[in-house]
Design a protein around this motif. Sequence first.
Motif, PDB file in Angstrom:
ATOM      1  N   ARG A  52       0.845  -1.185   0.000  1.00 23.70           N
ATOM      2  CA  ARG A  52       0.000   0.000   0.000  1.00 23.70           C
ATOM      3  C   ARG A  52       0.878   1.230   0.000  1.00 23.70           C
ATOM      4  O   ARG A  52       1.793   1.352   0.816  1.00 23.70           O
ATOM      5  CB  ARG A  52      -0.913   0.018   1.214  1.00 23.70           C
ATOM      6  CG  ARG A  52      -1.913  -1.094   1.182  1.00 23.70           C
ATOM      7  CD  ARG A  52      -2.857  -0.963   2.321  1.00 23.70           C
ATOM      8  NE  ARG A  52      -3.791  -2.085   2.281  1.00 23.70           N
ATOM      9  CZ  ARG A  52      -4.767  -2.260   3.125  1.00 23.70           C
ATOM     10  NH1 ARG A  52      -4.963  -1.390   4.093  1.00 23.70           N
ATOM     11  NH2 ARG A  52      -5.564  -3.288   3.021  1.00 23.70           N
ATOM     12  N   ILE A  53       0.579   2.110  -0.902  1.00 23.09           N
ATOM     13  CA  ILE A  53       1.317   3.359  -0.993  1.00 23.09           C
ATOM     14  C   ILE A  53       0.409   4.469  -0.503  1.00 23.09           C
ATOM     15  O   ILE A  53      -0.689   4.662  -1.032  1.00 23.09           O
ATOM     16  CB  ILE A  53       1.759   3.629  -2.443  1.00 23.09           C
ATOM     17  CG1 ILE A  53       2.627   2.470  -2.930  1.00 23.09           C
ATOM     18  CG2 ILE A  53       2.479   4.948  -2.548  1.00 23.09           C
ATOM     19  CD1 ILE A  53       2.982   2.561  -4.391  1.00 23.09           C
ATOM     20  N   LYS A  54       0.856   5.192   0.489  1.00 22.78           N
ATOM     21  CA  LYS A  54       0.071   6.304   1.018  1.00 22.78           C
ATOM     22  C   LYS A  54       0.605   7.601   0.423  1.00 22.78           C
ATOM     23  O   LYS A  54       1.794   7.896   0.522  1.00 22.78           O
ATOM     24  CB  LYS A  54       0.138   6.347   2.538  1.00 22.78           C
ATOM     25  CG  LYS A  54      -0.568   5.192   3.192  1.00 22.78           C
ATOM     26  CD  LYS A  54      -0.645   5.402   4.678  1.00 22.78           C
ATOM     27  CE  LYS A  54      -1.427   4.259   5.306  1.00 22.78           C
ATOM     28  NZ  LYS A  54      -1.653   4.484   6.728  1.00 22.78           N
ATOM     29  N   LEU A  55      -0.297   8.346  -0.174  1.00 24.99           N
ATOM     30  CA  LEU A  55       0.066   9.626  -0.764  1.00 24.99           C
ATOM     31  C   LEU A  55      -0.526  10.750   0.061  1.00 24.99           C
ATOM     32  O   LEU A  55      -1.511  10.570   0.789  1.00 24.99           O
ATOM     33  CB  LEU A  55      -0.463   9.708  -2.201  1.00 24.99           C
ATOM     34  CG  LEU A  55       0.032   8.621  -3.154  1.00 24.99           C
ATOM     35  CD1 LEU A  55      -0.666   8.743  -4.489  1.00 24.99           C
ATOM     36  CD2 LEU A  55       1.531   8.720  -3.336  1.00 24.99           C
ATOM     37  N   LYS A  56       0.057  11.938  -0.080  1.00 20.84           N
ATOM     38  CA  LYS A  56      -0.507  13.096   0.583  1.00 20.84           C
ATOM     39  C   LYS A  56      -1.844  13.433  -0.066  1.00 20.84           C
ATOM     40  O   LYS A  56      -2.153  12.992  -1.171  1.00 20.84           O
ATOM     41  CB  LYS A  56       0.437  14.282   0.453  1.00 20.84           C
ATOM     42  CG  LYS A  56       1.736  14.083   1.206  1.00 20.84           C
ATOM     43  CD  LYS A  56       2.606  15.299   1.069  1.00 20.84           C
ATOM     44  CE  LYS A  56       3.905  15.086   1.805  1.00 20.84           C
ATOM     45  NZ  LYS A  56       4.798  16.231   1.671  1.00 20.84           N
ATOM     46  N   VAL A  57      -2.615  14.247   0.618  1.00 20.48           N
ATOM     47  CA  VAL A  57      -3.920  14.638   0.092  1.00 20.48           C
ATOM     48  C   VAL A  57      -3.705  15.475  -1.164  1.00 20.48           C
ATOM     49  O   VAL A  57      -2.991  16.476  -1.149  1.00 20.48           O
ATOM     50  CB  VAL A  57      -4.720  15.429   1.147  1.00 20.48           C
ATOM     51  CG1 VAL A  57      -6.031  15.911   0.570  1.00 20.48           C
ATOM     52  CG2 VAL A  57      -4.942  14.577   2.377  1.00 20.48           C
ATOM     53  N   GLY A  58      -4.288  15.065  -2.245  1.00 15.11           N
ATOM     54  CA  GLY A  58      -4.146  15.764  -3.510  1.00 15.11           C
ATOM     55  C   GLY A  58      -5.457  16.388  -3.945  1.00 15.11           C
ATOM     56  O   GLY A  58      -6.396  16.519  -3.157  1.00 15.11           O
TER      57      GLY A  58
END
Length: 94
Positions: free
Chosen positions: A4-10
């Motif tokens: 799982r890759i967690k990204l910042k809120v985009g």
Amino acid sequence: MIVRIKLKVGPRIYGERNLDSKLAFAASGVLTPGSVLCFVIALWRLLCDLDLTGAFMIDAGLLSHWQVWLAMGILMQTLSVYLDRYGRRVERHY
């Protein structure tokens, strides 16, 4: 193995376009080439009046004047821009 890759809120991802947006974009896409055609016909009629081209396709009536074709081209292009803006505005609120 699950990665799982967690990204910042985009930016917000918008859902499917609604029917109003689709119809506005379709009408805008049809009106733009139509307005270009009106501009070309207006130019043709103007050059015909200056005796630089051959005969114009319409000899008499309202559509035999280059000003009418130019006004229709401007009106169609303006309507196309407004429909495109409307489609984008409806898409954001969906």
